[in-house]
Design an enzyme around this catalytic site. Structure first.
Site, mmCIF file in Angstrom:
data_model
loop_
_atom_site.group_PDB
_atom_site.id
_atom_site.type_symbol
_atom_site.label_atom_id
_atom_site.label_comp_id
_atom_site.label_asym_id
_atom_site.label_seq_id
_atom_site.Cartn_x
_atom_site.Cartn_y
_atom_site.Cartn_z
ATOM 1 N N TYR A 47 -58.381 -18.362 -50.458
ATOM 2 C CA TYR A 47 -58.685 -17.584 -51.660
ATOM 3 C C TYR A 47 -59.412 -18.417 -52.703
ATOM 4 O O TYR A 47 -60.489 -18.050 -53.202
ATOM 5 C CB TYR A 47 -57.398 -17.005 -52.258
ATOM 6 N N LEU A 53 -49.891 -5.868 -51.488
ATOM 7 C CA LEU A 53 -49.609 -4.748 -52.386
ATOM 8 C C LEU A 53 -49.278 -5.231 -53.794
ATOM 9 O O LEU A 53 -48.760 -4.486 -54.607
ATOM 10 C CB LEU A 53 -48.472 -3.886 -51.830
ATOM 11 N N ASP A 67 -55.298 -7.272 -60.318
ATOM 12 C CA ASP A 67 -53.923 -6.856 -60.055
ATOM 13 C C ASP A 67 -53.129 -6.671 -61.341
ATOM 14 O O ASP A 67 -52.424 -5.678 -61.517
ATOM 15 C CB ASP A 67 -53.223 -7.878 -59.163
ATOM 16 N N GLU A 108 -63.147 -5.379 -53.470
ATOM 17 C CA GLU A 108 -62.364 -6.558 -53.090
ATOM 18 C C GLU A 108 -63.115 -7.838 -53.419
ATOM 19 O O GLU A 108 -64.287 -7.988 -53.077
ATOM 20 C CB GLU A 108 -62.061 -6.495 -51.593
#
Length: 359
Positions: free
Chosen positions: A206, A109, A156, A15
């Site tokens: 972020y 997700l 991603d 992560e």
């Protein structure tokens, strides 16, 4: 009529390492986004979806004659990709794209990357063009960085563009090389629990985390270490960082890269107990050093770990809300679910959901 599907993903480990040129291991899901595409007579892009809110228009039109700007809407991910595509291929014919989704938005997700990838592939195939998975992933990442405004790494987009059902992918984001192996977990032992706390990455910490990592690299470089990213750093190097927050961010990245390598070995050896232990270490690092967990995610990780038959749990995705993943005997979780869900609702006023995977 052309139909394209792009899956969502969970990240098994790794992560906030991708924008630090590190390692990660995503796993694509059977849930995802489907787009139906066809040509239209009007000189415009037409976007619509099955999951619009009732107070929003059903169709969104973007004329080729107009300057496309960010709308702070789900369509930004699509139109940003198409705008980026127009730099490489000629797009002047009218195109209609209609989206259907089985992915919960804002859950970690990767619904945004799935939206980007299926948009890119639909337009590319409709126009009879050809781009590689890596080219599509890089293009979609650039669109999210520059049009949407999220300074994300490529995890991603590459996970979804290059993923294979049932297989997890080891990604080295420094050179974009990938390896795949079957994620052969006992049936039902991998569970996704959605905290139902959504987060908007452009309004979260972020982008701040990425900036802090860049500052950590600069701090290390001042001591004469020739590194380009935290991927190149080690414990000795980060010990030179005097600013506590920057040290903590660097500590997470360096230790997480090491955990990814250990996790990849555990997955290949089917050592699920070891993988579970690595997950717990990862979550604690994300909670304490990188500070991207939240009270709801910590509740689920701590609660799952107390159950008999639990091998491990961690948050997955960027954090600030979203989902956790757990390795646990599904019979144990099933027998305790209603009681835990009631406790969670009493504490947070939210009803959680779960997905028991077929992996």
């Amino acid at each position: 009529m052309l139909t394209v599907f792009a899956p969502g993903r969970i990240n098994l480990i790794g992560e906030h390492t991708d924008y630090n040129q590190g390692y990660c291991i995503p796993l694509t899901l059977w849930l995802g986004i489907t787009v139906s595409a066809h040509f239209i007579e009007e000189q415009q892009i037409e976007l619509s979806s099955d999951y619009e809110r009732t107070n929003e228009p059903c169709f969104h039109r973007f004329l080729y004659s107009e300057n496309w700007v960010k709308q702070n809407h789900w369509t930004d991910y699509c139109i940003g990709v198409i705008a980026e595509l127009r730099k490489y291929i000629s797009i002047s014919v009218g195109i209609s794209l209609h989206f259907s989704s089985t992915l919960p938005a804002g859950s970690g997700l990767s619904s945004s990357a799935a939206l980007e990838i299926c948009t890119a592939r639909a337009v590319i195939q409709l126009l009879d063009q050809n781009l590689t998975s890596i080219e599509i992933a890089k293009l979609c990442q650039k669109a999210e960085n520059e049009f949407v405004g999220v300074n994300c790494g490529i995890l991603d987009q590459l996970a979804i563009a290059d993923g294979m059902s049932g297989y997890c992918t080891f990604i080295d984001t420094q050179n974009l090389s990938t390896q795949k192996t079957l994620f052969d977990i006992p049936k039902g032992f991998l569970t996704i629990i959605n905290s139902q706390i959504t987060r908007e990455l452009t309004n979260s910490a972020y982008n701040i985390r990425r900036k802090e990592c860049e500052q950590a690299v600069a701090a290390i470089q001042k001591y004469g270490f020739q590194i380009q990213s935290l991927r190149d750093a080690n414990e000795k190097m980060i010990s030179c960082i005097k600013e506590p927050v920057l040290y903590a961010r660097a500590k997470h990245v360096v230790s997480e890269n090491s955990r990814v390598l250990s996790a990849w070995a555990a997955i290949q050896q089917k050592d699920w107990n070891q993988l579970g232990k690595i997950w717990v270490e990862s979550h604690l690092s994300l909670q304490n050093d990188y500070e991207v967990s939240c009270e709801a995610l910590d509740f689920w990780v701590n609660t799952v770990l107390k159950l008999p038959g639990s091998l491990g749990a961690r948050m997955t995705g960027a954090g600030f809300g979203g989902c956790i993943i757990a390795l646990i005997d599904p019979k144990i979780l099933n027998s305790n679910w209603n009681l835990i869900a009631a406790e969670y609702y009493e504490k947070f006023g939210i009803e959680p959901t779960r997905i028991t995977t077929n992996a």
